[in-house]
Design a protein around this motif. Sequence first.
Motif, mmCIF file in Angstrom:
data_model
loop_
_atom_site.group_PDB
_atom_site.id
_atom_site.type_symbol
_atom_site.label_atom_id
_atom_site.label_comp_id
_atom_site.label_asym_id
_atom_site.label_seq_id
_atom_site.Cartn_x
_atom_site.Cartn_y
_atom_site.Cartn_z
ATOM 1 N N SER A 96 -4.284 12.354 -14.796
ATOM 2 C CA SER A 96 -3.896 11.054 -15.469
ATOM 3 C C SER A 96 -2.454 10.602 -14.933
ATOM 4 O O SER A 96 -2.483 9.513 -14.567
ATOM 5 C CB SER A 96 -3.684 11.118 -16.913
ATOM 6 N N LEU A 97 -1.535 11.455 -14.854
ATOM 7 C CA LEU A 97 -0.287 10.936 -14.354
ATOM 8 C C LEU A 97 -0.312 10.739 -12.945
ATOM 9 O O LEU A 97 0.212 9.652 -12.407
ATOM 10 C CB LEU A 97 0.717 12.303 -14.410
ATOM 11 N N GLY A 98 -0.980 11.499 -11.954
ATOM 12 C CA GLY A 98 -1.148 11.237 -10.496
ATOM 13 C C GLY A 98 -1.859 9.770 -10.138
ATOM 14 O O GLY A 98 -1.289 8.960 -9.290
ATOM 15 N N GLN A 99 -2.815 9.381 -11.119
ATOM 16 C CA GLN A 99 -3.415 8.252 -11.036
ATOM 17 C C GLN A 99 -2.693 6.968 -11.480
ATOM 18 O O GLN A 99 -2.641 6.057 -10.604
ATOM 19 C CB GLN A 99 -4.787 8.111 -11.994
ATOM 20 N N HIS A 100 -1.783 6.991 -12.221
ATOM 21 C CA HIS A 100 -0.913 5.956 -12.763
ATOM 22 C C HIS A 100 0.301 5.989 -11.643
ATOM 23 O O HIS A 100 0.831 4.845 -11.431
ATOM 24 C CB HIS A 100 -0.329 6.365 -14.166
ATOM 25 N N CYS A 101 0.637 7.027 -11.094
ATOM 26 C CA CYS A 101 1.611 6.810 -10.013
ATOM 27 C C CYS A 101 1.077 6.182 -8.752
ATOM 28 O O CYS A 101 1.826 5.383 -8.279
ATOM 29 C CB CYS A 101 2.062 8.504 -9.691
ATOM 30 N N VAL A 102 -0.049 6.462 -8.436
ATOM 31 C CA VAL A 102 -0.818 5.585 -7.436
ATOM 32 C C VAL A 102 -0.638 4.165 -7.720
ATOM 33 O O VAL A 102 -0.590 3.367 -6.800
ATOM 34 C CB VAL A 102 -2.151 6.183 -7.037
ATOM 35 N N ALA A 103 -0.876 3.649 -8.924
ATOM 36 C CA ALA A 103 -1.415 2.528 -9.276
ATOM 37 C C ALA A 103 0.109 1.690 -9.162
ATOM 38 O O ALA A 103 0.347 0.591 -8.783
ATOM 39 C CB ALA A 103 -1.812 2.195 -10.693
ATOM 40 N N ILE A 104 1.327 2.436 -9.853
ATOM 41 C CA ILE A 104 2.476 1.816 -9.772
ATOM 42 C C ILE A 104 3.137 1.799 -8.207
ATOM 43 O O ILE A 104 3.695 0.695 -8.130
ATOM 44 C CB ILE A 104 3.435 2.616 -10.628
ATOM 45 N N LEU A 105 2.727 2.688 -7.312
ATOM 46 C CA LEU A 105 3.354 2.602 -6.133
ATOM 47 C C LEU A 105 2.585 1.676 -5.413
ATOM 48 O O LEU A 105 3.284 0.873 -4.664
ATOM 49 C CB LEU A 105 2.931 4.083 -5.339
ATOM 50 N N LYS A 106 1.354 1.234 -5.683
ATOM 51 C CA LYS A 106 0.773 0.177 -4.976
ATOM 52 C C LYS A 106 1.300 -0.825 -5.256
ATOM 53 O O LYS A 106 1.404 -2.186 -4.535
ATOM 54 C CB LYS A 106 -0.862 0.210 -5.233
ATOM 55 N N GLU A 107 1.835 -1.421 -6.400
ATOM 56 C CA GLU A 107 2.627 -2.471 -6.848
ATOM 57 C C GLU A 107 3.792 -2.726 -6.231
ATOM 58 O O GLU A 107 4.253 -4.090 -6.030
ATOM 59 C CB GLU A 107 3.114 -2.471 -8.601
ATOM 60 N N TYR A 108 4.322 -1.741 -5.603
ATOM 61 C CA TYR A 108 5.697 -1.772 -4.681
ATOM 62 C C TYR A 108 4.894 -2.252 -3.236
ATOM 63 O O TYR A 108 6.075 -2.689 -2.405
ATOM 64 C CB TYR A 108 6.429 -0.530 -4.428
ATOM 65 N N GLY A 109 3.796 -2.236 -3.072
ATOM 66 C CA GLY A 109 3.298 -2.745 -1.690
ATOM 67 C C GLY A 109 3.517 -1.864 -0.490
ATOM 68 O O GLY A 109 3.843 -2.257 0.711
ATOM 69 N N VAL A 110 3.220 -0.170 -1.109
ATOM 70 C CA VAL A 110 3.539 0.648 0.155
ATOM 71 C C VAL A 110 2.074 1.100 0.383
ATOM 72 O O VAL A 110 1.012 1.011 -0.411
ATOM 73 C CB VAL A 110 4.513 1.710 -0.201
ATOM 74 N N ALA A 111 1.881 2.090 1.536
ATOM 75 C CA ALA A 111 0.702 2.837 1.662
ATOM 76 C C ALA A 111 0.705 4.318 0.701
ATOM 77 O O ALA A 111 1.768 4.855 1.044
ATOM 78 C CB ALA A 111 0.540 2.978 3.026
ATOM 79 N N VAL A 112 -0.397 4.338 0.236
ATOM 80 C CA VAL A 112 -0.501 5.669 -0.604
ATOM 81 C C VAL A 112 -1.838 6.538 -0.285
ATOM 82 O O VAL A 112 -2.996 5.853 -0.241
ATOM 83 C CB VAL A 112 -0.547 5.523 -2.160
ATOM 84 N N SER A 113 -1.475 7.905 0.198
ATOM 85 C CA SER A 113 -2.627 8.658 0.136
ATOM 86 C C SER A 113 -2.439 9.785 -0.887
ATOM 87 O O SER A 113 -1.374 9.805 -1.752
ATOM 88 C CB SER A 113 -2.440 9.193 1.482
#
Length: 692
Positions: A29-46
């Motif tokens: 749950s924490l990791g998925q929310h981290c991905v979603a918020i990081l994408k709001e910054y406009g960066v590439a996330v793996s």
Amino acid sequence: MLPSSDNNHQSVNSTEIKSDRFLVCGLGSLGQHCVAILKEYGVAVSAIDQVRPKNWEVPNLQNLLEDLFIGDCRQTNILEKAQIRKCRTVLLVTSDERVNIEAAFAARLLNPQVRLVVRSNKQNLNQILSQNLGNFIAFEPNQLTASAFALAALSNEDLGYFNLEGRQLRVVKHQIKPGDFWCNQWQLHQLNTSYRRVLNYTNNSDEIPNQFYQWEPEATLQPGDTIVYIELADMQERSPRSIVKSKRNLPWLWQKVLVHMSWQNLKQKLAQFWRLDHQYHALKVAIICGFTVLLLWLSGAILYSWYYPSINILEAFYAVAVLLLGGYGDLYGGVGFDKAIPGWLRLFSLILTLAGTAFVGVLYALLTEKLLSSRFQFFFTSTRPPIPQQDHIVLIGLNTVGEHIAILLQELQQPLVGIHNTFLDGNTLPQMPLIIGNFTQTFNNANLTDAKSVIVVTDDEMENLEIGLMAHAQNPECGLVIRTYNRHFSDKVAQLFPYAQVLCTSALSAEVFAAAAFGENILGLFHLNNQAIQVVEYMVEEDDTLNGLMLSDIAYGYDAVPILYQKFVQSPPKSPPKFMPAYETRLAVGDRMIVLANSQSLQRIERGELSPRIWQIKVEKALTSDAVFDGANVISIISGCDISTARQFMNNLPGNLPLTMYKSQAQRLVFKLNKLRVMASLLPIDSQKPHA
């Protein structure tokens, strides 16, 4: 206070954002929310996870990821597949602390420069690793969210507490009342001082906006208005006007005391006590017996002293005490009466003896029962304080999050009672009153009808919702804080039940983890208007988007609130930090700044996206020669333009200042110019008409 790193802050360069890569290890749950918020910054996330998640809490998350690697994030080959050497930050947020630490070691060996953001509760180990690995920061989600839950449960006026430079700051939400010192006298901009700053304002017909600075500085505070401000908690306003005001309020205070002492208020308090739970039945019986014995005692003493004038009131008092304690024969055998005792008085004395024997016996029995139960509790259970009667917080669910919440509330000296479904160790929160039993059946024993707030943080979010709704039905006036684990479920519950503060632990924690991934130092967290406000520290570097900006740009351009500024000085002693700094301050390399900001503001700072400046100043004329000189100085200071440009403009009036500004910045400049007898007005750049 949240844990912090060793001040290894990464530079913020908007030109490099597109090439930045972020890696999230663990898609719970924490990791998925981290991905979603990081994408709001406009960066590439793996991301890396041992198995493909079956439950995607964040919709469309798979499409947000650049790559998803299945495997053990501790393995070198998996990290190399995820291009660890090209990553700016790795977020290690699996549910296993050991896995996170081992993966952090593997990542550091492969990329000595990568920033490590780790989920870990080992505080001592985290501090040692931060010192030795460098560019390392660790958080524990339960500790992060506990402060948000605890602060949400405080009174409507207390939103946040945190410490900076050894000083305690608090965030206050206050509704103006007719008797307040500020009411009908102060304008909003007058509340901004060296120890206080207004964050938000609304009149009595509007809701508080989600952004800062959405208010008119010259608005006068009226009854019913609501303001949110931050202040140094150890500072109190002292002025002759406040003293005069307090003297004027003395009659009102005396009237308030009389109201509290009135018979109607006393009857209300007695009726409220009489409706208390069954656990107070013994106390009610003791009060009835004691009152009856006292009434008989006084009436007997008065009757004896009246019928036998030779016996003073004190002797009569003691004589009746002997009767009440069963001494009928002792009294009539040891007291000499100056005339014969009538039959009715003998009968009354016998009634006193019988009644005293009955009622005093009941008091003895209740006292004996209490002593025996206390002794049993002393030997076989831990001694805990009694349950508070009113204005307390009811904490339901004493898991890890619940224990952290209880500790924080006790540090804030808040009256508290905990409810848990199983017995706790006697050393766990020994100073907290505790009720053991089924949650839905025992929370009524916590004096819920007179509680200030209810916090429900069990491990089942559906049970949290059920208990929360039941608590609200029992006491609609108390605050309600509900813990959930799914952000979309939280949003739906918050919309359907607006009286509840619904906090998603994963979403709250993810905002802090994501902000820390960019190098920001997160010092605190509180909740305002259903959004997390973070206390963030910046160290300005040469290629930062912050370098060269004025604090007014930070405030109005990024919608953040600077609350501390410290100028960089190469040689000791260091420059002292300034709380609530002037917005005319310009940042330079090495300067330190602490701001209040939400996730959207932090993203804009990261990308360097300032709001557009769409206001100008129109200056008609200066009434004196001194006004020309002083006006140029004020224009240079507030707008940040060169002093020569400002002087040239003031010498060629009338005209429009050839600079665009933010509205609040322009309003402040107009206010200052008018005070200097320079006729100025606000002008939108898309209009030729002055704005009043």
